[in-house]
Write a protein that holds these residues in place. Structure first.
Motif, short mmCIF file in Angstrom:
data_model
loop_
_atom_site.label_atom_id
_atom_site.label_comp_id
_atom_site.label_asym_id
_atom_site.label_seq_id
_atom_site.Cartn_x
_atom_site.Cartn_y
_atom_site.Cartn_z
N THR A 106 0.83 -1.21 0.00
CA THR A 106 0.00 0.00 0.00
C THR A 106 0.86 1.26 0.00
OG1 THR A 106 -0.17 -0.10 2.42
CG2 THR A 106 -1.97 -1.08 1.15
N VAL A 107 0.34 2.30 -0.62
CA VAL A 107 1.05 3.58 -0.70
C VAL A 107 0.07 4.70 -0.36
CG1 VAL A 107 2.76 2.84 -2.40
CG2 VAL A 107 0.55 3.71 -3.17
N PRO A 108 0.58 5.83 0.15
CA PRO A 108 -0.31 6.97 0.43
C PRO A 108 -0.70 7.68 -0.86
CG PRO A 108 1.96 7.55 0.94
CD PRO A 108 1.97 6.10 0.53
N VAL A 109 -1.98 7.96 -1.01
CA VAL A 109 -2.46 8.67 -2.19
C VAL A 109 -3.43 9.76 -1.77
CG1 VAL A 109 -2.19 6.70 -3.73
CG2 VAL A 109 -4.36 7.05 -2.58
N LEU A 110 -3.51 10.78 -2.59
CA LEU A 110 -4.40 11.90 -2.32
C LEU A 110 -5.78 11.58 -2.91
CD1 LEU A 110 -4.11 14.74 -1.04
CD2 LEU A 110 -3.80 15.63 -3.36
N GLY A 114 -14.93 14.65 -0.46
CA GLY A 114 -16.32 14.50 -0.87
C GLY A 114 -16.41 14.83 -2.35
N LYS A 115 -17.60 15.04 -2.85
CA LYS A 115 -17.75 15.41 -4.25
C LYS A 115 -17.13 16.79 -4.48
CE LYS A 115 -21.18 16.01 -7.91
NZ LYS A 115 -22.63 15.96 -8.26
N ILE A 116 -16.31 16.89 -5.53
CA ILE A 116 -15.67 18.16 -5.88
C ILE A 116 -16.10 18.53 -7.30
CG2 ILE A 116 -13.50 19.41 -6.17
CD1 ILE A 116 -12.18 17.48 -4.26
N ALA A 117 -16.70 19.68 -7.45
CA ALA A 117 -17.19 20.11 -8.76
C ALA A 117 -16.04 20.50 -9.68
CB ALA A 117 -18.15 21.30 -8.58
N ARG A 128 -7.69 14.65 1.17
CA ARG A 128 -7.07 13.95 2.30
C ARG A 128 -6.19 12.82 1.76
NH1 ARG A 128 -12.27 11.52 2.22
NH2 ARG A 128 -12.20 9.23 2.12
N ILE A 129 -5.37 12.25 2.65
CA ILE A 129 -4.50 11.13 2.29
C ILE A 129 -5.14 9.82 2.74
CG2 ILE A 129 -2.31 9.97 2.86
CD1 ILE A 129 -1.89 12.11 0.85
N GLY A 160 -13.93 10.28 -2.49
CA GLY A 160 -12.95 9.20 -2.43
C GLY A 160 -12.18 8.97 -3.71
N ALA A 161 -12.40 9.80 -4.74
CA ALA A 161 -11.70 9.64 -6.01
C ALA A 161 -10.22 9.95 -5.83
CB ALA A 161 -12.30 10.55 -7.07
#
Length: 229
Positions: A106-110, A114-117, A128-129, A160-161
């Protein structure tokens, strides 16, 4: 007693002595040995971590004692996610078994909070990470929020994307950017208008606000481009 009788008696005692010096191993002992061996001998990604999970050993398998330390081996051509560890006893009465081991990297990802327009500016409030399976990630990931604070999204992101360079513009079309012309001895800065969207290290066409001249520069950071003289 003759020398022959002494030799025969001693020879017969050897297996008994070897057996008395042999160490017994439980299934848990073998599992923990395999786990430790894999953790020490498999490559760990930069900024990432691995989780090693050996399979259980069939209770019908009898693990014989061993008079020498156990040895282990990982096949040369192994899967990055699943492998069979060979556990061996190289004593006068050798034995071996193969233990399946699952390796999760596992690796940290950004990711989006929530939903971002589309067109929204990324901030500490909407990103978030998270730790994600390395082999389920597509594209180049970003692992530091500070790198993209102030960037804009090129499309709507669901909660969560995973945020990659492909879904953001570090320099956005129509926005004002700082142009730095740099050499070993000096730096000249001016402003311009980006003529297309671009992300880190990409080449982008920019119109100089003072001269009106269109130049090609490299994206350095949020709304900043550079020309190396």
């Amino acid at each position: 007693m003759s020398k022959l009788k002494i030799f025969i008696t001693f020879s017969l005692l050897l297996p008994v002595l070897a057996s008395s010096n042999a160490k017994s191993y439980s299934a848990d002992d073998v599992i923990n040995f395999a786990k430790a061996y894999v953790e020490q001998n498999i490559e760990q990604p930069a900024n990432g971590k691995i989780q090693v999970t050996p399979a259980t050993i069939d209770p019908r398998i009898t693990i014989k004692p061993c008079s020498v330390p156990l040895s282990a081996n990982i096949p040369e051509n192994y899967s990055s996610r699943n492998l069979n560890v060979k556990i061996s006893c190289e004593s006068s009465t050798p034995w071996q078994l193969f233990l399946p081991v699952k390796v999760e990297t596992t690796v940290p990802v950004l990711v989006s909070n929530g939903k971002i327009a589309k067109g929204s500016i990324l901030s500490n409030d909407n990103i978030r990470i998270e730790w994600h399976d390395l082999y389920r990630i597509r594209g180049e990931v970003i692992d530091e929020p500070s790198k993209v604070l102030g960037a804009r999204t090129k499309r709507t992101l669901t909660a969560g994307a995973i945020i990659t360079n492909k879904v953001i513009c570090v320099v956005c079309k129509g926005e004002t950017v700082t142009i730095s012309a740099e050499s070993d001895s000096f730096i000249i800065k001016t402003s311009g208008i980006a003529l297309k969207n671009a992300t880190f290290d990409e080449q982008v066409r920019v119109r100089n606000s003072r001269s009106g001249k269109v130049i090609t520069a490299q994206v350095k950071s949020i709304n900043q481009v550079v020309i190396n003289l």
